[in-house]
Design a protein around this motif. Structure first.
Motif, PDB file in Angstrom:
ATOM      1  N   LYS A  37       0.854  -1.179   0.000  1.00  0.00           N
ATOM      2  CA  LYS A  37       0.000   0.000   0.000  1.00  0.00           C
ATOM      3  C   LYS A  37       0.892   1.233   0.000  1.00  0.00           C
ATOM      4  O   LYS A  37       1.707   1.421   0.919  1.00  0.00           O
ATOM      5  N   PRO A  97       0.867   5.459  -0.521  1.00  0.00           N
ATOM      6  CA  PRO A  97       0.029   6.663  -0.626  1.00  0.00           C
ATOM      7  C   PRO A  97       0.267   7.365  -1.963  1.00  0.00           C
ATOM      8  O   PRO A  97       1.380   7.381  -2.489  1.00  0.00           O
ATOM      9  N   GLU A  98      -0.829   7.910  -2.515  1.00  0.00           N
ATOM     10  CA  GLU A  98      -0.663   8.697  -3.721  1.00  0.00           C
ATOM     11  C   GLU A  98       0.173   9.947  -3.405  1.00  0.00           C
ATOM     12  O   GLU A  98       0.309  10.340  -2.247  1.00  0.00           O
ATOM     13  N   ARG A 143      -4.314   8.331  -7.246  1.00  0.00           N
ATOM     14  CA  ARG A 143      -5.331   7.301  -7.036  1.00  0.00           C
ATOM     15  C   ARG A 143      -6.576   7.549  -7.868  1.00  0.00           C
ATOM     16  O   ARG A 143      -7.245   6.604  -8.310  1.00  0.00           O
ATOM     17  N   SER A 201      -5.928   3.367  -9.277  1.00  0.00           N
ATOM     18  CA  SER A 201      -5.898   3.027  -7.853  1.00  0.00           C
ATOM     19  C   SER A 201      -5.131   1.738  -7.554  1.00  0.00           C
ATOM     20  O   SER A 201      -4.802   1.499  -6.397  1.00  0.00           O
ATOM     21  N   THR A 202      -4.861   0.933  -8.547  1.00  0.00           N
ATOM     22  CA  THR A 202      -4.150  -0.333  -8.297  1.00  0.00           C
ATOM     23  C   THR A 202      -3.163  -0.614  -9.426  1.00  0.00           C
ATOM     24  O   THR A 202      -3.365  -0.197 -10.577  1.00  0.00           O
ATOM     25  N   THR A 245      -1.688  -1.205  -3.962  1.00  0.00           N
ATOM     26  CA  THR A 245      -2.875  -0.367  -3.804  1.00  0.00           C
ATOM     27  C   THR A 245      -2.419   1.055  -3.514  1.00  0.00           C
ATOM     28  O   THR A 245      -1.642   1.291  -2.583  1.00  0.00           O
ATOM     29  N   GLN A 276      -3.023   4.366  -1.986  1.00  0.00           N
ATOM     30  CA  GLN A 276      -3.874   4.886  -0.919  1.00  0.00           C
ATOM     31  C   GLN A 276      -4.208   6.347  -1.160  1.00  0.00           C
ATOM     32  O   GLN A 276      -3.394   7.132  -1.640  1.00  0.00           O
ATOM     33  N   ASP A 277      -5.441   6.665  -0.808  1.00  0.00           N
ATOM     34  CA  ASP A 277      -5.924   8.021  -1.024  1.00  0.00           C
ATOM     35  C   ASP A 277      -5.347   8.983   0.002  1.00  0.00           C
ATOM     36  O   ASP A 277      -5.173   8.651   1.178  1.00  0.00           O
ATOM     37  N   ASP A 320     -11.803  12.115  -4.065  1.00  0.00           N
ATOM     38  CA  ASP A 320     -11.131  11.321  -3.044  1.00  0.00           C
ATOM     39  C   ASP A 320     -12.099  10.291  -2.485  1.00  0.00           C
ATOM     40  O   ASP A 320     -13.310  10.330  -2.737  1.00  0.00           O
TER      41      ASP A 320
END
Length: 607
Positions: free
Chosen positions: A151, A153-154, A215, A219-220, A244, A246-247, A283
């Motif tokens: 994971k 973060p964007e 994201r 997103s993936t 992933t 993350q937003d 978001d």
């Protein structure tokens, strides 16, 4: 001594004799050392370095110990000195008489990469032997897991590294893991792999961010990683990395329009909904949850309006007064639900209209002879039926009145030239026999907000004209009666129908007086259509008398139709035979034979 040497040459021994083997060896070594000290012979030391590849079959020749002796020196036998646990006795087969070294089994460099021992000749010379086991590419780089989840973060800074579990290869040197590549799934080259070699020779790998992650755009990521070694051909292993994104709260809410407008009446009741503002935030989770409020510091400090924080519906909070304020400007802000929220503003303009408190008035005058709501079914399209005048006591735009007509199945329409006087006219052909009345409603609506209206409902009667002739139930009637009936006897009843109304639909019956017909034998009731005999019937004169019946309505001019009545007479024995002459005279010869015809008489039936 020689016997002991031969017994020592075997690298694989029965465990029950291992203890005795070591005892003999120790005694022999002590003996040799004492002999060297006593006779003061110089000790000659040699070295021998040998190597072979791992995984060779048992019995593979490694080398000859004599190769480590000084030039010109030979030995007839050797004593082997090693320590327990070095693997020399179990993994190597050393011939102590010849000095030939062979493998006793398949060697595995990953278990033991070298062997060391000392060989002593009978003359006291020693050779230090080192055997290096060379690596071959017999192992595959192996990831500890075939699938891993990350994971990230964007908006993570480019170059940020995330350590991955390295692929481990038991081989050494060039044959161990040499690199990693991303084989698939690296959309937009968003990631790269960076490696570093550890002191333990393991090639560690980091996943590095190579592009700005967003994201809201993607997103993936599913990356397919491959580790490879330096063999030829290369040996590889694969793993899948599920990433992933993350937003983070990097997007502010966005209104679907920057300015909203609404027009409301000053008599709108508090609590009434006026309009709905709408904003979205791409978001997710709390970062994307939008909440609304009116900025009271910049607008509507008197709280004439309120807004639902969840739905964005603006409602009236207290009564308005057009004379005090005609326009209200609101600043509505939408903010997300993040810890540090993003805020966006939109403007709402609400116009207040003066209350429309007078409804239009409407006067309808019907253009029939008696002023009643009726029209002839013969009226043609465009013919006027009624005159409608409208007025509105209000001023300005409220005085603009629109008049509409409902009902009538499209048979009627409105027309106007000045939007004050309207004329209702026939728009389609009417047929009273199809429909004799129409329910209509005239509505006058002003332009107020909300609009006021006046309505008038009435029923237009369609007046009949004589446009349908009578019609008999059947075109031909047939009746069978005996010829001997008394005058006035019932023959049959004919029936005709007329769709028209009133006198136009009243029917009278008669018999068509036609020469050569038998109309003088029958009569008909003009009202009921009952046909009776008028005189004596005579089968012998006419066995099938026929008459034509006429049905005539009461219209002006009248319409009529006919039907044929065929009567079949049944013959009755109502006439005596009559001789042609009253007296017959015959002369015959004598001797005339019996049964000879002498006279023929004739008769007829009297009429």
């Amino acid at each position: 001594m020689k016997t002991a040497s031969k017994g020592f040459a075997k690298s694989t021994m029965d465990p029950s004799h291992r203890c005795g083997w070591w005892d003999r060896r120790i005694v022999l070594m002590v003996y040799v050392a004492l002999e060297l000290v006593i006779i003061h012979l110089p000790v000659v030391q040699g070295t021998l370095e040998l190597q072979l590849d791992e995984e060779q079959p048992a019995g593979t020749i490694v080398g000859d110990i004599s190769a480590g002796l000084p030039p010109g020196t030979t030995a007839s036998s050797y004593f082997i000195s090693d320590h327990e646990g070095t693997g020399v006795g179990s993994d190597l087969d050393i011939d102590e008489s010849t000095g030939i070294i062979k493998t006793a089994k398949v060697l595995d460099r990953e278990l033991r990469d070298r062997y060391n021992f000392i060989a002593v000749t009978m003359t006291g010379m020693t050779v230090e032997v080192t055997i290096k086991v060379n690596d071959i590419n017999d192992h595959v780089p192996t990831f500890p897991r075939k699938r891993a989840i990350f994971k990230i973060p964007e908006q993570t800074a480019i170059g940020t590294r995330f350590p991955l579990e390295p692929a481990v290869d038991a081989d050494k040197g060039q044959l161990t893991t040499q690199g990693y590549v991303i084989k698939d799934g690296n959309v937009g080259q968003a990631f790269t792999l960076e490696t570093r070699r550890g002191s333990n020779e393991v090639l560690y790998v980091d996943l590095a961010v190579n592009a700005i992650l967003d994201r809201e755009k993607r997103s993936t990521y599913t990356l397919s990683l491959e580790a490879f070694d330096g063999g030829s051909p290369k040996r590889t292993d694969q793993m899948t990395l599920d990433i992933t994104v993350q937003d983070i709260n990097d997007n502010a809410p966005i209104f679907n329009q920057s300015r909203y407008h609404a027009i409301i009446s000053e008599n709108l009741q508090p609590g009434s909904n006026i309009l709905q503002v709408f904003a979205t935030d791409v978001d997710e989770g709390s970062n994307g949850m939008v909440l609304y409020e009116i900025n009271r510091r910049q607008s509507d400090p008197d709280r004439y309006f309120v807004i639902d924080s969840r739905t964005g519906i603006i409602a009236l909070n207290k009564p308005l007064d057009f004379e005090m304020r005609r326009v209200h400007e609101l600043v509505v802000q939408a903010q997300d639900n993040a810890t540090q929220p993003e805020v966006t503003n939109a403007f709402v303009t609400i116009h207040v209209r003066d209350y429309n408190d007078n409804q239009p008035t409407m006067t309808i005058i019907f253009l029939s002879e008696d002023g009643s709501p009726r029209v002839s079914e013969g009226a043609q399209p465009g013919q006027y039926v009624a005159r409608i005048s409208v007025t509105d006591p209000d001023y300005g735009e409220y005085a603009n009145v629109n008049v509409s007509l409902e009902g009538g199945d499209g048979k009627f329409a409105l027309t106007t030239k000045d939007s004050i006087i309207y004329l209702m006219c026939v728009d389609q052909i009417l047929d009273r026999e199809e429909r004799d009345s129409y329910g209509l409603r005239v509505t006058a609506t002003d332009s107020g907000t909300p609009p006021l209206r006046a309505e008038s409902s009435f029923v237009i009667q369609v007046v009949d004209i004589n446009d349908n002739p009578p019609k008999f139930d059947q075109p031909v009637y047939r009746q069978v009666i005996p010829e001997v009936v008394f005058p006035g006897s019932f023959v049959l009843q004919v029936t005709a129908r007329d769709k028209d109304q009133g006198p136009n639909g009243d029917i009278q019956y008669s018999i068509l007086d036609d020469r050569g017909s038998d109309s003088n034998w029958f009569s008909i009731d003009s009202i009921t259509g009952i046909i009776t005999t008028l005189s004596q019937l005579d089968y012998e004169n006419n066995p099938n008398p026929s008459i034509t019946v006429v049905a005539t309505d009461g219209g002006k001019p009248p319409l009529s139709s006919t039907a044929v009545v065929n009567v079949v007479l049944q013959d009755m024995n109502d006439n005596e035979p009559v001789f042609e002459r009253n007296f017959y005279n015959v002369t015959i010869k004598e001797n005339t034979a019996p049964w000879t015809c002498i006279l023929e008489v004739g008769y007829f039936l009297a009429h």
